[in-house]
Scaffold this motif. Structure first.
Motif, mmCIF file in Angstrom:
data_model
loop_
_atom_site.group_PDB
_atom_site.id
_atom_site.type_symbol
_atom_site.label_atom_id
_atom_site.label_comp_id
_atom_site.label_asym_id
_atom_site.label_seq_id
_atom_site.Cartn_x
_atom_site.Cartn_y
_atom_site.Cartn_z
ATOM 1 N N LEU A 2 1.296 -1.099 -0.471
ATOM 2 C CA LEU A 2 -0.197 -0.230 -0.280
ATOM 3 C C LEU A 2 0.202 1.611 -0.391
ATOM 4 C CD1 LEU A 2 -2.530 -1.127 2.731
ATOM 5 C CD2 LEU A 2 -2.786 -1.482 0.336
ATOM 6 N N GLN A 3 0.340 2.310 -0.165
ATOM 7 C CA GLN A 3 0.766 4.094 -0.322
ATOM 8 C C GLN A 3 0.690 4.469 0.183
ATOM 9 O OE1 GLN A 3 2.928 4.622 -2.954
ATOM 10 N NE2 GLN A 3 2.618 2.612 -3.858
ATOM 11 N N ARG A 58 -2.417 -13.943 0.028
ATOM 12 C CA ARG A 58 -1.565 -14.459 -1.103
ATOM 13 C C ARG A 58 -1.010 -13.044 -1.747
ATOM 14 N NH1 ARG A 58 2.761 -16.920 -2.059
ATOM 15 N NH2 ARG A 58 1.575 -19.164 -2.515
ATOM 16 N N MET A 59 -0.541 -12.209 -1.500
ATOM 17 C CA MET A 59 -1.150 -10.632 -2.419
ATOM 18 C C MET A 59 0.183 -11.463 -4.178
ATOM 19 S SD MET A 59 -0.647 -9.147 0.129
ATOM 20 C CE MET A 59 -1.161 -7.101 -0.727
ATOM 21 N N PRO A 60 -0.460 -10.001 -4.700
ATOM 22 C CA PRO A 60 -0.362 -9.780 -6.054
ATOM 23 C C PRO A 60 1.132 -10.420 -6.975
ATOM 24 C CG PRO A 60 -1.783 -8.007 -5.695
ATOM 25 C CD PRO A 60 -1.031 -8.764 -4.434
ATOM 26 N N LEU A 99 -8.952 -4.977 -4.219
ATOM 27 C CA LEU A 99 -7.369 -4.665 -4.505
ATOM 28 C C LEU A 99 -7.332 -6.690 -5.179
ATOM 29 C CD1 LEU A 99 -5.736 -2.605 -2.511
ATOM 30 C CD2 LEU A 99 -6.795 -2.052 -5.002
ATOM 31 N N GLY A 100 -8.243 -6.991 -4.691
ATOM 32 C CA GLY A 100 -7.305 -8.700 -4.855
ATOM 33 C C GLY A 100 -6.588 -9.016 -4.256
ATOM 34 N N PHE A 106 -11.229 -1.113 5.306
ATOM 35 C CA PHE A 106 -9.937 -2.239 5.146
ATOM 36 C C PHE A 106 -10.438 -3.282 4.539
ATOM 37 C CE2 PHE A 106 -7.096 -5.011 6.737
ATOM 38 C CZ PHE A 106 -5.577 -5.017 6.648
ATOM 39 N N PHE A 107 -10.665 -4.217 4.721
ATOM 40 C CA PHE A 107 -11.369 -5.216 3.789
ATOM 41 C C PHE A 107 -11.301 -5.205 2.941
ATOM 42 C CE2 PHE A 107 -11.070 -7.190 8.960
ATOM 43 C CZ PHE A 107 -10.241 -7.824 8.175
ATOM 44 N N ALA A 108 -12.968 -3.789 2.752
ATOM 45 C CA ALA A 108 -13.373 -3.921 1.632
ATOM 46 C C ALA A 108 -12.589 -3.957 0.216
ATOM 47 C CB ALA A 108 -14.657 -2.920 1.447
#
Length: 228
Positions: free
Chosen positions: A56-57, A104-106, A77-78, A70-72
């Motif tokens: 995140l930025q 699991r991050m992109p 963002l997948g 936060f969860f939405a």
């Protein structure tokens, strides 16, 4: 009886409360991402490492940011599935003192997420990057499998070579015995005995032409009753 209090404890009681800046300095030194949630589900504090792990930025999350948002955002963002987000909300709403999940991050980074309930209310969630740990475990498993396959191949090769040596030894013995035969009957007995050793799982017979050259006569057999 008066209880003696150690000087160290007296000195500790007189220490000043750590400042917010001091606490943040400590949190920002951690390898784990940390987020503290208030009892009503809002971000109270988080460290810099959390932004890196969640990819995140600055400004994407902030004190007061709701857990629902936060969860939405994570679903949009997948980063997580809707089912995972619902399960997380259920865990926060339950009476559990501790619960865990993975993400699991992109980028391929895999995070281990551990949440604990605070005695003062609210929760603290720690995000740990376990990508390298899982990769090392996977590499170790693959290395073990490769070693097992190499060992199996070596054993098969050794067994084949040993079998070949035994067959070569038997053939050499057969050649010696055949040259030492005194009669055809003795030769046929030797052939029958050696064929049973060379081909233990087989069954066969030896035929030769009769003197008239128009009939085959059975002279010996191995591996079972003749004609079976």
């Amino acid at each position: 009886m008066n209880k003696v209090i150690p000087n160290e404890m007296l000195q500790a009681e007189n220490l000043p409360e750590p400042s917010h800046a001091r606490l943040m300095d400590v949190l920002n030194k951690l390898d784990q991402g940390v987020m503290v949630w208030t009892e009503d589900g809002h971000c109270q504090v988080f460290n810099e490492r959390l932004l890196t792990l969640l990819e995140l930025q600055n400004g994407d999350i902030y004190p007061g940011y709701s857990r629902a948002a936060f969860f939405a955002t994570a679903v949009r963002l997948g980063h997580v599935t809707e089912d995972s987000a619902k399960q997380a909300e259920q865990d926060f709403s339950s009476d559990k003192e501790r619960f865990s999940a993975t993400r699991r991050m992109p980028s391929g980074r895999r995070l281990q997420i551990d949440t604990r309930r605070l005695s003062t209310g609210g929760f603290v969630t720690c995000y740990t990057d376990v990508t390298q740990i899982e990769r090392s475990a996977r590499d170790l498993t693959q290395a073990r499998q490769a070693a097992e396959e190499a060992e199996l191949t070596a054993l098969k090769t050794l067994a084949a070579e040993q079998s070949w040596r035994e067959e070569a030894k038997l053939l050499s013995q057969l050649d010696e015995w055949l040259h030492s035969c005194k009669s055809q009957e003795e030769l046929f007995r030797i052939v029958s005995a050696f064929m049973a050793q060379l081909f233990p799982q087989s069954r066969g017979e030896l035929y030769i032409y009769s003197n008239s050259r128009d009939v085959l006569d059975g002279k010996c057999h191995w591996g079972g009753r003749r004609g079976a």
